[in-house]
Write an enzyme that holds these catalytic residues in place. Structure first.
Site, PDB file in Angstrom:
ATOM      1  CB  ALA A 113      19.135 -28.754  52.753  1.00 20.33           C
ATOM      2  CE1 TYR A 128      10.968 -27.868  57.707  1.00 24.39           C
ATOM      3  CE2 TYR A 128      12.400 -28.643  59.490  1.00 24.39           C
ATOM      4  CZ  TYR A 128      12.217 -27.913  58.326  1.00 24.39           C
ATOM      5  OH  TYR A 128      13.270 -27.233  57.777  1.00 24.39           O
ATOM      6  CD  GLU A 148      11.194 -24.963  45.116  1.00 27.74           C
ATOM      7  OE1 GLU A 148      11.570 -24.696  43.954  1.00 27.74           O
ATOM      8  OE2 GLU A 148      11.590 -24.337  46.111  1.00 27.74           O
ATOM      9  CG  ASP A 176      21.605 -27.500  35.225  1.00 27.10           C
ATOM     10  OD1 ASP A 176      21.012 -26.397  35.250  1.00 27.10           O
ATOM     11  OD2 ASP A 176      22.847 -27.600  35.169  1.00 27.10           O
ATOM     12  NE  ARG A 186      12.868 -22.442  58.875  1.00 29.56           N
ATOM     13  CZ  ARG A 186      13.223 -23.709  58.617  1.00 29.56           C
ATOM     14  NH1 ARG A 186      12.605 -24.384  57.660  1.00 29.56           N
ATOM     15  NH2 ARG A 186      14.174 -24.279  59.314  1.00 29.56           N
ATOM     16  CG  HIS A 188       9.956 -25.274  50.319  1.00 34.03           C
ATOM     17  ND1 HIS A 188      11.055 -26.084  50.462  1.00 34.03           N
ATOM     18  CD2 HIS A 188      10.074 -24.650  49.131  1.00 34.03           C
ATOM     19  CE1 HIS A 188      11.823 -25.934  49.393  1.00 34.03           C
ATOM     20  NE2 HIS A 188      11.249 -25.080  48.573  1.00 34.03           N
ATOM     21  CB  ILE A 189       6.728 -28.554  55.427  1.00 36.02           C
ATOM     22  CG1 ILE A 189       6.633 -29.880  54.652  1.00 36.02           C
ATOM     23  CG2 ILE A 189       5.886 -28.593  56.699  1.00 36.02           C
ATOM     24  CD1 ILE A 189       7.345 -31.060  55.326  1.00 36.02           C
ATOM     25  NE  ARG A 224      14.732 -31.580  59.095  1.00 38.45           N
ATOM     26  CZ  ARG A 224      14.603 -31.057  57.921  1.00 38.45           C
ATOM     27  NH1 ARG A 224      13.719 -31.516  57.061  1.00 38.45           N
ATOM     28  NH2 ARG A 224      15.367 -30.064  57.564  1.00 38.45           N
ATOM     29  CG  HIS A 276      17.773 -23.379  50.478  1.00 41.49           C
ATOM     30  ND1 HIS A 276      16.671 -22.681  50.048  1.00 41.49           N
ATOM     31  CD2 HIS A 276      17.332 -24.175  51.499  1.00 41.49           C
ATOM     32  CE1 HIS A 276      15.619 -23.028  50.783  1.00 41.49           C
ATOM     33  NE2 HIS A 276      15.998 -23.944  51.674  1.00 41.49           N
ATOM     34  N   PRO A 324      16.658 -34.468  51.414  1.00 42.73           N
ATOM     35  CG  PRO A 324      18.527 -33.084  51.511  1.00 42.73           C
ATOM     36  CD  PRO A 324      17.458 -33.566  50.570  1.00 42.73           C
ATOM     37  CG  ASN A 325      18.302 -33.790  56.869  1.00 46.16           C
ATOM     38  OD1 ASN A 325      18.967 -34.679  57.392  1.00 46.16           O
ATOM     39  ND2 ASN A 325      18.866 -32.751  56.266  1.00 46.16           N
ATOM     40  NE  ARG A 383      16.173 -22.760  56.994  1.00 44.35           N
ATOM     41  CZ  ARG A 383      16.753 -23.959  57.096  1.00 44.35           C
ATOM     42  NH1 ARG A 383      16.609 -24.851  56.137  1.00 44.35           N
ATOM     43  NH2 ARG A 383      17.462 -24.284  58.158  1.00 44.35           N
ATOM     44  CG  ASN A 385      10.085 -30.512  50.762  1.00 46.47           C
ATOM     45  OD1 ASN A 385      11.089 -29.811  50.609  1.00 46.47           O
ATOM     46  ND2 ASN A 385       9.396 -30.523  51.893  1.00 46.47           N
TER      47      ASN A 385
HETATM   48  C1  DQA Z   1      12.002 -27.450  53.716  1.00 46.98           C
HETATM   49  C2  DQA Z   1      12.682 -26.095  53.907  1.00 46.98           C
HETATM   50  C3  DQA Z   1      14.182 -26.199  53.660  1.00 46.98           C
HETATM   51  O1  DQA Z   1      14.801 -24.935  53.853  1.00 46.98           O
HETATM   52  C4  DQA Z   1      14.796 -27.193  54.628  1.00 46.98           C
HETATM   53  O2  DQA Z   1      16.165 -27.355  54.346  1.00 46.98           O
HETATM   54  C5  DQA Z   1      14.096 -28.489  54.666  1.00 46.98           C
HETATM   55  C6  DQA Z   1      12.634 -28.524  54.570  1.00 46.98           C
HETATM   56  C7  DQA Z   1      10.504 -27.395  54.065  1.00 46.98           C
HETATM   57  O3  DQA Z   1       9.790 -28.293  53.662  1.00 46.98           O
HETATM   58  O4  DQA Z   1      10.051 -26.473  54.741  1.00 46.98           O
HETATM   59  O5  DQA Z   1      14.709 -29.533  54.866  1.00 46.98           O
HETATM   60  O6  DQA Z   1      12.108 -27.823  52.342  1.00 46.98           O
END
Ligand code: DQA
Length: 147
Positions: free
Chosen positions: A77, A22, A98, A87, A107, A100-101, A17, A80, A9-10, A111, A74
């Site tokens: 959110a 990011y 996995e 699962d 942070r 994360h940027i 954003r 977390h 998401p997002n 997170r 990735n």
């Molecule tokens: C994220 C880190 C997450 O905590 C956050 O909710 C994101 C982006 C990252 O790529 O740094 O949406 O996954």
């Protein structure tokens, strides 16, 4: 070799954003760089984004049912919060990395925990969008060394 790259998401708003966290690259820019790397190695990538947890679960199942060699995710959110994604990863035999940027450990405390990490083969955190390339490179190398 087929690799699925999933974004939660997002991340469709990457570039617009919170750019101070990011960066200014868009998700399309990320996909473009990954395609360049994939093409060099004759790897097919399937790059997707969803704001919906269940859709990400369905795609993980699809990766297993359609014999993908790896998944880069990735989970944003959902990292977390999502037992369902944990699962889904635990229930397939496709290796998952996995990404994360941002450096989630620098942070907010919420997170710092990932529900998914224990089900993944590894985690790449805080290296910007380059983390996606490192994850893809890992699968490419695994594929080449197992030939
Ligand atoms: C994220 C880190 C997450 O905590 C956050 O909710 C994101 C982006 C990252 O790529 O740094 O949406 O996954």
């Amino acid at each position: 070799m087929k690799i699925m790259i999933l974004n939660g998401p997002n991340l469709n708003r990457l570039g617009k954003r919170e750019p101070e966290i990011y960066g200014h690259e868009t998700l399309q820019d990320v996909e473009h760089k990954l395609l360049q790397l994939a093409n060099k190695h004759e790897v097919t990538i399937d790059f997707r984004q969803s704001n919906h947890e269940g859709e990400l679960v369905d795609w993980l199942h699809e990766a297993a049912d359609n014999a993908y060699e790896g998944v880069v995710i990735n989970p944003a959110a959902y990292t977390h919060t999502s037992v369902a994604l944990h699962d889904a990863i635990a229930g397939i035999d496709v290796p998952v990395i996995e990404v994360h940027i941002s450096n989630v450990h620098k942070r907010e405390a919420f997170r710092h925990h990932s529900y998914l990490a224990p089900a993944c083969i590894g985690q790449i955190v805080g290296l910007g969008t380059y983390g996606y390339q490192l994850a893809l490179q890992t699968f490419i190398q695994k594929g080449e060394s197992s030939r």
